[in-house]
Design an enzyme around this catalytic site. Structure first.
Site, mmCIF file in Angstrom:
data_model
loop_
_atom_site.group_PDB
_atom_site.id
_atom_site.type_symbol
_atom_site.label_atom_id
_atom_site.label_comp_id
_atom_site.label_asym_id
_atom_site.label_seq_id
_atom_site.Cartn_x
_atom_site.Cartn_y
_atom_site.Cartn_z
ATOM 1 N N GLY A 18 32.155 -8.181 -7.986
ATOM 2 C CA GLY A 18 32.366 -7.347 -6.809
ATOM 3 C C GLY A 18 33.146 -8.010 -5.691
ATOM 4 O O GLY A 18 33.695 -7.321 -4.826
ATOM 5 N N GLU B 107 35.918 -4.093 -9.965
ATOM 6 C CA GLU B 107 35.254 -3.144 -9.066
ATOM 7 C C GLU B 107 36.200 -2.647 -7.976
ATOM 8 O O GLU B 107 37.260 -3.214 -7.772
ATOM 9 C CB GLU B 107 34.006 -3.792 -8.437
ATOM 10 C CG GLU B 107 32.965 -4.147 -9.495
ATOM 11 C CD GLU B 107 31.619 -4.569 -8.908
ATOM 12 O OE1 GLU B 107 31.315 -4.166 -7.769
ATOM 13 O OE2 GLU B 107 30.890 -5.298 -9.592
ATOM 14 N N TYR C 130 17.072 -6.488 -5.967
ATOM 15 C CA TYR C 130 17.095 -6.831 -4.542
ATOM 16 C C TYR C 130 16.973 -5.547 -3.738
ATOM 17 O O TYR C 130 17.136 -4.442 -4.291
ATOM 18 C CB TYR C 130 18.415 -7.543 -4.165
ATOM 19 C CG TYR C 130 19.625 -6.681 -4.411
ATOM 20 C CD1 TYR C 130 20.207 -6.627 -5.667
ATOM 21 C CD2 TYR C 130 20.143 -5.871 -3.397
ATOM 22 C CE1 TYR C 130 21.289 -5.794 -5.910
ATOM 23 C CE2 TYR C 130 21.226 -5.036 -3.641
ATOM 24 C CZ TYR C 130 21.784 -4.997 -4.897
ATOM 25 O OH TYR C 130 22.844 -4.161 -5.133
ATOM 26 N N TRP D 178 20.651 -6.235 -12.330
ATOM 27 C CA TRP D 178 21.489 -7.108 -11.513
ATOM 28 C C TRP D 178 20.597 -7.663 -10.412
ATOM 29 O O TRP D 178 20.180 -6.876 -9.574
ATOM 30 C CB TRP D 178 22.690 -6.340 -10.931
ATOM 31 C CG TRP D 178 23.453 -7.229 -9.997
ATOM 32 C CD1 TRP D 178 23.281 -7.323 -8.639
ATOM 33 C CD2 TRP D 178 24.461 -8.180 -10.345
ATOM 34 N NE1 TRP D 178 24.114 -8.277 -8.125
ATOM 35 C CE2 TRP D 178 24.848 -8.819 -9.147
ATOM 36 C CE3 TRP D 178 25.060 -8.565 -11.558
ATOM 37 C CZ2 TRP D 178 25.820 -9.824 -9.127
ATOM 38 C CZ3 TRP D 178 26.020 -9.555 -11.515
ATOM 39 C CH2 TRP D 178 26.401 -10.172 -10.313
#
Ligand code: NAG
Ligand code: NAG
Length: 365
Positions: free
Chosen positions: A94, A135, A255, A345
């Site tokens: 990313g 991305e 997260y 992820w």
């Protein structure tokens, strides 16, 4: 046609379709980043069918790829605990500008250099597949170049397998939650369906406390009753756009994001907030920071089944994240809707493998 012949033919057809569906083994996946807090040897690889090493870097001058020593030894390391775990080398990430990939993908010669480099790197380091993490594509030119790259990549992978007698490398890509960037720009879904073994659908980061500062939000909710983007609406959009469910893998985050509540007594989803709360994990806490926070602050944990998301709060700190209930709901959704599987992820953010175990158990049950 006689009764017997008819049955023989339907039996053959059934076996062929069984073989096709068996050839795509379920994906219980996770990404690992070197230097992220755990070593590759710490990964409980028995909880996974596929592990991704993130990331190989694209050299924009040469269009060649390079990897760290940690990715180089990754396969050998994670196969010690689970010899059948399949590893993929993930490329990009990313933080890489989309233009880096687009420049490479816009010219036949640089595409060829990149593709050859990727196959050589995978084979020489024991990976069973390649995963593209280009991305932030947004223009129709980028979408066209992505489609061309994937099509040529698949041809090269099949040719390499035919020449060497190896099984073809897996080819996957981590792509946006929906194939529609805007009303006039979409991902090249036909090329994607033809070229990729599957798509890792990045169903997270829908909102964060900077871009949605005035109300608490969910960033990776499975559903949204208002029709706003959600994991399930993104998956449906990919299927409608022509990528079959058996080529889709649902991604979830290990997260969360922390908001500051305006009023500690008004603590639901979509409650008044004043931006980011930096006190836990700098506003982007990992699951292994959220769990100790819940214990220490005696925070209240809520699972909102309408949205398919968890949040917790204590005082004015409000955190949206995936706890075990959310993971179970998402994995059940993936199974029920005939998706190929799920991925996380990323692995170093888990807390003693609690989320990874929940996912694996829900998929297996
Ligand atoms: C929000 O903005 C602050 C200040 O620029 C930054 O430190 C933080 O990382 C951002 N948080 C998120 C979740 O984007
Ligand atoms: C989920 O949150 C929404 C928004 O705050 C609320 O309207 C809804 O009642 C909640 N659903 C459940 C099951 O608590």
């Amino acid at each position: 046609m006689g009764f017997k012949q008819y049955h023989v033919i339907s039996l053959i057809a059934a076996l062929l379709s069984l073989q096709t569906s068996l050839s795509r083994a379920a994906v219980n996946g996770g990404y690992w980043i070197p230097q992220s807090g755990i070593e590759a040897s710490d990964i409980d690889s028995t909880l996974f069918t596929h592990l991704f090493c993130a990331f190989a870097d694209l050299n924009t001058a040469t269009n060649q790829l390079s990897i760290s020593a940690e990715c180089s030894s990754f396969t050998q390391t994670v196969q010690q605990q689970n010899p059948s775990v399949k590893t993929l080398l993930s490329i990009g990430g990313g933080s890489v500008p989309s233009s880096n990939f687009n420049n490479m993908a816009s010219q036949p010669a640089s595409r060829q250099t990149f593709i050859t480099s990727s196959i050589n790197l995978a084979r020489s380091n024991g990976f069973l597949g390649l995963d593209l993490d280009w991305e932030h594509e947004s223009t129709s030119a980028e979408m066209t170049n992505l489609g061309t790259l994937l099509t040529e990549w698949r041809t090269a992978i099949n040719a390499e397998a035919a020449n060497t007698g190896h099984q073809p490398l897996l080819l996957t890509a981590a792509l946006a939650v929906t194939p529609h960037v805007d009303p006039s720009t979409s991902f090249p879904t036909q090329a994607i369906a033809n070229a990729l073994d599957w798509v890792n659908v990045m169903a997270y980061d829908f909102h964060d406390p900077n871009n949605s500062a005035s109300l608490t939000h969910s960033h990776a909710n499975l559903h949204d009753p208002t029709g706003a983007i959600s994991g399930s609406s993104g998956i449906s959009a990919w299927i409608s756009a022509g990528v079959p469910s058996k080529q889709l893998v649902l991604g979830f985050p290990f997260y969360g994001y922390a908001w500051k509540l305006q009023d500690p007594n008004n603590h639901g989803l979509l409650a008044p907030a004043s931006g980011v709360d930096m006190s836990v994990g700098g506003g982007t806490p990992k699951y292994n920071q959220i769990e100790p926070f819940i214990t220490q602050a005696q925070a209240t944990v809520v699972f909102n089944s309408t949205y398919g998301t968890n949040y917790c709060y204590s005082g004015t700190t409000w955190i949206n994240y995936d706890d075990t209930q959310t993971i179970a709901a998402k994995v059940s959704y993936a199974k029920t809707n005939n998706l190929l599987g799920y991925f996380a992820w990323h692995l170093a953010q888990d807390n003693n493998w609690a989320l990874s175990k929940q996912a694996s158990q829900t998929w297996g049950s």
